[in-house]
Write an enzyme that holds these catalytic residues in place. Structure first.
Site, PDB file in Angstrom:
ATOM      1  N   HIS A   1      -2.765   1.231   6.973  1.00  0.00           N
ATOM      2  CA  HIS A   1      -3.062   1.212   5.635  1.00  0.00           C
ATOM      3  C   HIS A   1      -3.282   2.453   5.200  1.00  0.00           C
ATOM      4  O   HIS A   1      -3.537   3.375   5.682  1.00  0.00           O
ATOM      5  CB  HIS A   1      -4.159   0.333   5.638  1.00  0.00           C
ATOM      6  CG  HIS A   1      -4.468  -0.120   3.976  1.00  0.00           C
ATOM      7  ND1 HIS A   1      -3.664  -0.777   3.194  1.00  0.00           N
ATOM      8  CD2 HIS A   1      -5.518   0.001   3.242  1.00  0.00           C
ATOM      9  CE1 HIS A   1      -4.170  -1.009   2.212  1.00  0.00           C
ATOM     10  NE2 HIS A   1      -5.280  -0.425   2.173  1.00  0.00           N
TER      11      HIS A   1
ATOM     12  N   CYS B   1       0.967  -1.242  -0.061  1.00  0.00           N
ATOM     13  CA  CYS B   1       0.028  -0.042   0.267  1.00  0.00           C
ATOM     14  C   CYS B   1       0.875   1.288  -0.114  1.00  0.00           C
ATOM     15  O   CYS B   1       0.649   2.144  -0.800  1.00  0.00           O
ATOM     16  CB  CYS B   1      -0.738  -0.176   1.310  1.00  0.00           C
ATOM     17  SG  CYS B   1      -0.222   0.329   2.713  1.00  0.00           S
TER      18      CYS B   1
ATOM     19  N   HIS C   1      -6.051   2.184  -3.865  1.00  0.00           N
ATOM     20  CA  HIS C   1      -4.945   1.683  -2.806  1.00  0.00           C
ATOM     21  C   HIS C   1      -4.714   0.206  -3.261  1.00  0.00           C
ATOM     22  O   HIS C   1      -5.128  -0.476  -4.240  1.00  0.00           O
ATOM     23  CB  HIS C   1      -5.456   1.416  -1.592  1.00  0.00           C
ATOM     24  CG  HIS C   1      -6.758   0.399  -1.193  1.00  0.00           C
ATOM     25  ND1 HIS C   1      -6.797  -0.409  -0.278  1.00  0.00           N
ATOM     26  CD2 HIS C   1      -7.970   0.677  -2.074  1.00  0.00           C
ATOM     27  CE1 HIS C   1      -7.975  -1.091  -0.393  1.00  0.00           C
ATOM     28  NE2 HIS C   1      -8.791  -0.531  -1.690  1.00  0.00           N
TER      29      HIS C   1
END
Length: 232
Positions: A190, A136, A202
């Site tokens: 994240h 990510c 993402h």
């Protein structure tokens, strides 16, 4: 009589010698046996303490494996609907007509969006930073550098310290970094890139590079905040 007395005296001497020899032997045997037991006890004691003092002998020590800060979670949702990118791009074009400043913003959006599209469906790979596999924070880092020539730090937690804080979700604009609390020990765990209409791009650990909605129950509950990265 004299002979008998001498024999009697001699007999007494012999008995006395035998008696003393027997006691001495018994005492000596007991003494050395006690010494042997003491030595064994001391040996056991020395061995016991030597084992405790030597870390290499201690098998009860368990070292916890260190998890890199930028490792993504593995529990991202699988029930995400497919986003229509064609409609999204048309919507962006409609919003960016008018002045030169708006045209520049539109161009920047398109450049970043095309970079995002290039990475779509790239498989997730922990520590990866290429089209063969990416995580990510590497995804956001690569997109920012390739499209807007802006440098982001490597981990989600480090990126969370960059830029300008955006407190309200209603204030999000295209390109803002959005962060989520998805891990117990590292916050945030994240990160993605906001692209408008409550959507963000993402690298999902289950779906690879994809586009998701902030309204999804999973992301809505774990949303931590956003940062706006500006040119220095």
């Amino acid at each position: 009589m004299i002979v008998i007395k001498k024999l009697f005296v001699l007999l007494l001497i012999v008995i006395a010698v035998l008696t003393l020899s027997g006691c001495s032997g018994t005492s000596s045997s007991l003494r050395y046996n006690n010494d042997n037991q003491t030595d064994k006890s001391q040996e056991n004691t020395d061995t016991r303490y030597a084992s405790q003092n030597n870390p290499s002998d201690d098998t009860s020590i368990v070292f916890e494996e260190e998890i890199p800060e930028y490792q993504d979670p593995s529990d991202l949702p699988e029930d995400e609907s497919t986003i229509d990118l064609t409609a999204l791009m048309k919507n962006l074009d409609q919003k960016s007509s008018g002045s030169d400043a708006e045209a520049l913003i539109s161009t920047k959006r398109e450049i970043m969006l095309m970079e995002i599209i290039k990475y779509l469906n790239t498989p997730y790979k922990f520590g990866g930073n290429s089209l063969n596999g990416i995580d990510c924070s590497a995804f956001t880092q690569s997109v920012y550098l390739s499209s807007w020539m802006l440098t982001l730090n490597r981990s989600a937690r480090e990126q969370y310290q960059q830029g300008v804080v955006i407190n309200e979700r209603s204030d999000l604009i295209f390109g803002d970094l959005v962060f989520f609390n998805t891990r117990k020990r590292v916050k945030p765990g994240h990160v993605g890139i906001y692209i408008g209409d409550n959507l963000f791009a993402h690298a999902s650990s289950k779906s690879g590079v994809t586009i998701s909605s902030l309204d999804h129950d999973y992301y809505n509950k774990r949303y931590m905040g956003a940062r706006r990265i500006e040119e220095e």
